[in-house]
Design an enzyme around this catalytic site. Structure first.
Site, PDB file in Angstrom:
ATOM      1  N   GLY A 276       0.835  -1.203   0.000  1.00  0.00           N
ATOM      2  CA  GLY A 276       0.000   0.000   0.000  1.00  0.00           C
ATOM      3  C   GLY A 276       0.859   1.237   0.000  1.00  0.00           C
ATOM      4  N   GLY A 277       1.953   1.187  -0.754  1.00  0.00           N
ATOM      5  CA  GLY A 277       2.993   2.217  -0.692  1.00  0.00           C
ATOM      6  C   GLY A 277       2.768   3.441  -1.542  1.00  0.00           C
ATOM      7  N   ASP A 299       0.640  -1.252  -4.844  1.00  0.00           N
ATOM      8  CA  ASP A 299      -0.610  -0.506  -4.646  1.00  0.00           C
ATOM      9  C   ASP A 299      -1.515  -0.841  -5.819  1.00  0.00           C
ATOM     10  OD1 ASP A 299      -2.559   1.541  -3.804  1.00  0.00           O
ATOM     11  OD2 ASP A 299      -0.902   2.282  -2.581  1.00  0.00           O
ATOM     12  N   ASP A 330      -3.843  -5.682  -5.176  1.00  0.00           N
ATOM     13  CA  ASP A 330      -4.890  -5.425  -4.188  1.00  0.00           C
ATOM     14  C   ASP A 330      -4.539  -6.232  -2.943  1.00  0.00           C
ATOM     15  OD1 ASP A 330      -7.130  -5.390  -2.582  1.00  0.00           O
ATOM     16  OD2 ASP A 330      -8.549  -5.815  -4.191  1.00  0.00           O
ATOM     17  N   LYS A 346       2.860   1.023   6.122  1.00  0.00           N
ATOM     18  CA  LYS A 346       2.902   2.300   6.836  1.00  0.00           C
ATOM     19  C   LYS A 346       1.596   3.068   6.674  1.00  0.00           C
ATOM     20  CE  LYS A 346       5.551   6.635   6.595  1.00  0.00           C
ATOM     21  NZ  LYS A 346       4.685   7.406   5.674  1.00  0.00           N
ATOM     22  N   HIS A 350      -4.556   1.294  10.175  1.00  0.00           N
ATOM     23  CA  HIS A 350      -5.569   2.054  10.930  1.00  0.00           C
ATOM     24  C   HIS A 350      -6.793   2.409  10.079  1.00  0.00           C
ATOM     25  CE1 HIS A 350      -4.022   6.423   9.949  1.00  0.00           C
ATOM     26  NE2 HIS A 350      -4.165   5.689   8.870  1.00  0.00           N
TER      27      HIS A 350
END
Length: 471
Positions: A276-277, A299, A330, A346, A350
């Protein structure tokens, strides 16, 4: 017996003396409230001891105020928060800080300020006065206002003519900080009005679905926030959100990522997979310091295509040599084999509920080697009570920045002067029904996906790190 308020007063006095001594010895100038905001005015915080002394002063002052104010007044200050934030939104979207940039110490009459953006001067004066009462702007004489150091943070640096010609581009080519404020004052503000109703409705009360957050009630939509913003009619909201994310990243010191893991421990040629960079911003920082490693940025396809274009302009050599590669993926689907020494993830977890985060972490665990390290960089949420700060447990090591160790007298430690983590925790609750996690919550989440925590590094910012290895 010395009372608490006497002890707090003495702590403030000692810390003020320490701060003055430290800054004087190091050639820093302590700014005045009415100074202009400049890089030099905040330079004293570069010294860790000066920054800690400033935090002690602020935390002790906040606790002292709570001790001596009538309880009703403390409650009223919280209950009127939405009015103050509404006043701040008006000042930002009427570009008051930019208008006042050249007003000087004499200030500018509120009617002249109001005439530049077409609002009522009498109403604007009342709102600016409420902000000045909290030291944002300064009323130098009746109805004349000027900037101070705090309102200077609301100035994009652009001319008012440029902003008025293209208001949707106000945040472009800025740090993005003001976009954070605008996001908080619009989308988050609206969603917060429906938090109670969302928590009481049996349908949404215990939901962790991103389509059942308070923001759906506020926006009158059944779509999750990101899909809603992707609609053409909400392009301005999407643009502001993107700039706010840029601003959030800018608040984290560039070298912090380098301090959250011992990158020198990796053999030359080791592979770091940034899950997910985005366009590879984290890997840019790492590559500059550790060009001997190889980096894979994962990503969604459209995002990594933007990443390739960015690197082709900024560092074509790294792209051509294969030291940086981009992989459309994905993270809710199985990971391709990639021989990763480190999975870097990173500011991603959350955004997702435990159920969805577990899918991401399980896919990583399924392709991990025995010596693969999961480096999860996120907020490690604290409590509002004072916490013991251990150096280790039987299971894992905890590395705490010395600046986190507050005097025992401060009942909440430094929590009262670091609202960022509480703001982010509230924001993800309002917008995507998730949370910033405590150590215990991270431990539960990771162990359920086959990962064991071995080290936690807390730096006292909005980015900590958890290192985990396969169980």
């Amino acid at each position: 017996m010395v009372s608490t308020i006497q002890q707090l007063s003495q702590l403030i006095a000692k810390s003020v003396t320490d701060l003055v001594d430290i800054t004087s010895k190091n050639g820093f100038q302590l700014p005045e409230l009415d100074d202009k905001l400049t890089p030099a005015s905040e330079a004293f915080r570069q010294d860790a001891n000066a920054a800690k002394a400033a935090n002690v002063i602020a935390a002790a002052a906040i606790q002292l105020i709570a001790c001596v104010l009538p309880p009703q007044e403390s409650v009223i200050q919280i209950t009127s928060g939405h009015m103050k934030s509404a006043a701040l939104r008006v000042s930002i979207q009427c570009h008051v800080a930019e208008i006042l940039r050249d007003a000087g110490p004499e200030g500018m009459h509120v009617d002249k300020i109001a005439s530049k953006t077409g609002v009522d001067g009498t109403k604007l004066a009342r709102l600016l006065r409420s902000l000045a009462n909290r030291h944002i702007f300064r009323e130098v004489k009746p109805d004349y206002f000027t900037n101070n150091r705090i309102s200077g943070a609301l100035d994009t640096g652009k001319s008012i003519d440029e902003i008025l010609r293209n208001p949707n581009k106000k945040h472009d080519e800025t740090s993005g900080f003001l976009a954070i404020a605008e996001l908080n004052l619009t989308t988050c503000h609206k969603a917060s009005s429906y938090l109670y109703e969302n928590m009481k409705d049996p349908v949404t009360a215990f939901s962790e679905e991103s389509t059942q957050a308070p923001v759906q009630r506020a926006l009158r939509t059944e779509k999750n926030l990101f899909n809603w913003m992707s609609e053409p009619e909400h392009a301005s909201e999407l643009h502001t959100f993107g700039m706010a994310m840029k601003g959030s990243a800018a608040l984290i010191p560039n070298n912090l990522l380098l301090d959250l893991f011992d990158w020198n421990s990796l053999p030359k040629g080791s592979t770091v997979v940034d899950v997910g960079g985005g366009i590879g911003s984290s890997c840019e920082i790492l590559y500059r310091a550790h060009p001997e490693l190889r980096y894979v940025v994962q990503d969604l396809p459209a995002t990594v295509e933007d990443g390739r274009k960015h690197w082709a302009l900024e560092n074509a050599k790294a792209l051509a040599s294969g030291h940086i590669t981009f992989q459309g993926h994905d993270f809710f689907t199985p990971q391709p084999p990639n021989n990763a020494s480190v999975f870097l993830i990173k500011s991603v977890i959350h955004n997702w509920s435990d159920q969805n985060a577990s899918k991401i972490l399980t896919h990583l665990r399924n392709v991990a080697q025995p010596d693969t390290v999961l480096l999860l960089c996120d907020i490690v949420m604290t409590y509002s009570c004072r916490e013991p700060i251990p150096e280790s447990t039987e299971e894992y090591t905890i590395v705490n920045d010395p600046s986190l160790i507050a005097p025992d007298l401060l009942s909440t430690g430094f929590n009262s002067v670091n609202d960022v983590v509480w703001l982010l925790d509230a924001a993800v609750l309002l917008l995507v029904s998730t949370q910033e996690r405590t150590i215990a919550q991270f431990k539960h989440l990771l162990s359920g996906c086959g990962w064991k925590i071995v080290k936690i590094t807390r730096k006292g910012s909005s980015l900590d790190s958890i290192q985990a290895v396969p169980i």
